[in-house]
Design an enzyme around this catalytic site. Structure first.
Site, short mmCIF file in Angstrom:
data_model
loop_
_atom_site.label_atom_id
_atom_site.label_comp_id
_atom_site.label_asym_id
_atom_site.label_seq_id
_atom_site.Cartn_x
_atom_site.Cartn_y
_atom_site.Cartn_z
N HIS A 62 0.83 -1.21 0.00
CA HIS A 62 0.00 0.00 0.00
C HIS A 62 0.86 1.25 0.00
O HIS A 62 2.04 1.20 0.32
CB HIS A 62 -0.97 0.04 1.19
CG HIS A 62 -0.32 0.06 2.55
ND1 HIS A 62 -0.01 -1.09 3.23
CD2 HIS A 62 0.07 1.08 3.35
CE1 HIS A 62 0.53 -0.78 4.40
NE2 HIS A 62 0.61 0.53 4.50
N HIS A 89 3.98 7.11 3.86
CA HIS A 89 4.91 5.99 3.70
C HIS A 89 4.44 5.07 2.59
O HIS A 89 3.29 5.16 2.14
CB HIS A 89 5.10 5.20 5.01
CG HIS A 89 3.87 4.51 5.52
ND1 HIS A 89 2.99 5.09 6.40
CD2 HIS A 89 3.38 3.27 5.28
CE1 HIS A 89 2.02 4.23 6.68
NE2 HIS A 89 2.23 3.11 6.01
N GLU A 131 7.68 1.00 5.02
CA GLU A 131 7.13 -0.03 5.90
C GLU A 131 7.36 -1.38 5.22
O GLU A 131 7.15 -1.50 4.01
CB GLU A 131 5.64 0.21 6.10
CG GLU A 131 4.93 -0.82 6.98
CD GLU A 131 3.45 -0.52 7.17
OE1 GLU A 131 2.87 0.23 6.38
OE2 GLU A 131 2.87 -1.05 8.14
#
Ligand code: CO
Length: 134
Positions: free
Chosen positions: A7, A79, A130
């Site tokens: 994502h 992020h 991440e």
């Protein structure tokens, strides 16, 4: 080592307005708002054919998203999340190469119920990364 883009997370000041923008203007499928008090955010998932966008609205003054929005008044990309097969092996490999893992360095359970880690943006082209175990 890294796999699929899981994502892209976008910090927003007004979750309802941002959700409407993605749903009505961009014509995307969006979830209901999902409060995640343990992460200091409320999230809306935008489902795209090949990945997800996560709209993050701060929850509470200590939210890391609130600090980001102080510096980015219009919101912005917070992020990006890549999948890895083995998060501990990925962490150890990155640390051995000098990359900084944020926090304690131990994976936490992220927004999708899977272990995640965050990598220092200064080590990755100015982008908070991440890693999520696939
Ligand atoms: Co994320």
């Amino acid at each position: 080592m890294i796999g699929r883009l899981n994502h892209v997370a976008i910090a927003v000041k007004d979750l309802a307005a941002s959700t409407a923008l993605y749903r009505d203007t961009l014509g995307a499928r969006v979830s209901q708002p999902l409060p995640q008090p343990e992460h200091g955010v409320t999230v809306v998932f935008v489902e795209l054919p090949n990945t997800k966008i996560e709209l993050l609205e701060p929850m509470g003054e200590d939210s890391p998203i609130a600090k980001f929005l102080e510096r980015n008044a219009d919101g912005g990309i917070h992020h990006i999340c890549y999948e890895v097969d083995d998060i501990l092996a990925a962490r150890d490999r990155l640390k051995a190469q000098g990359a900084r893992v944020l926090g304690s360095g131990e994976p936490r359970i992220g927004a999708h119920g899977k272990p995640v880690l965050f990598l220092h943006p200064k080590d990755f082209c100015g982008t908070l990364v991440e890693l999520e175990q696939a």
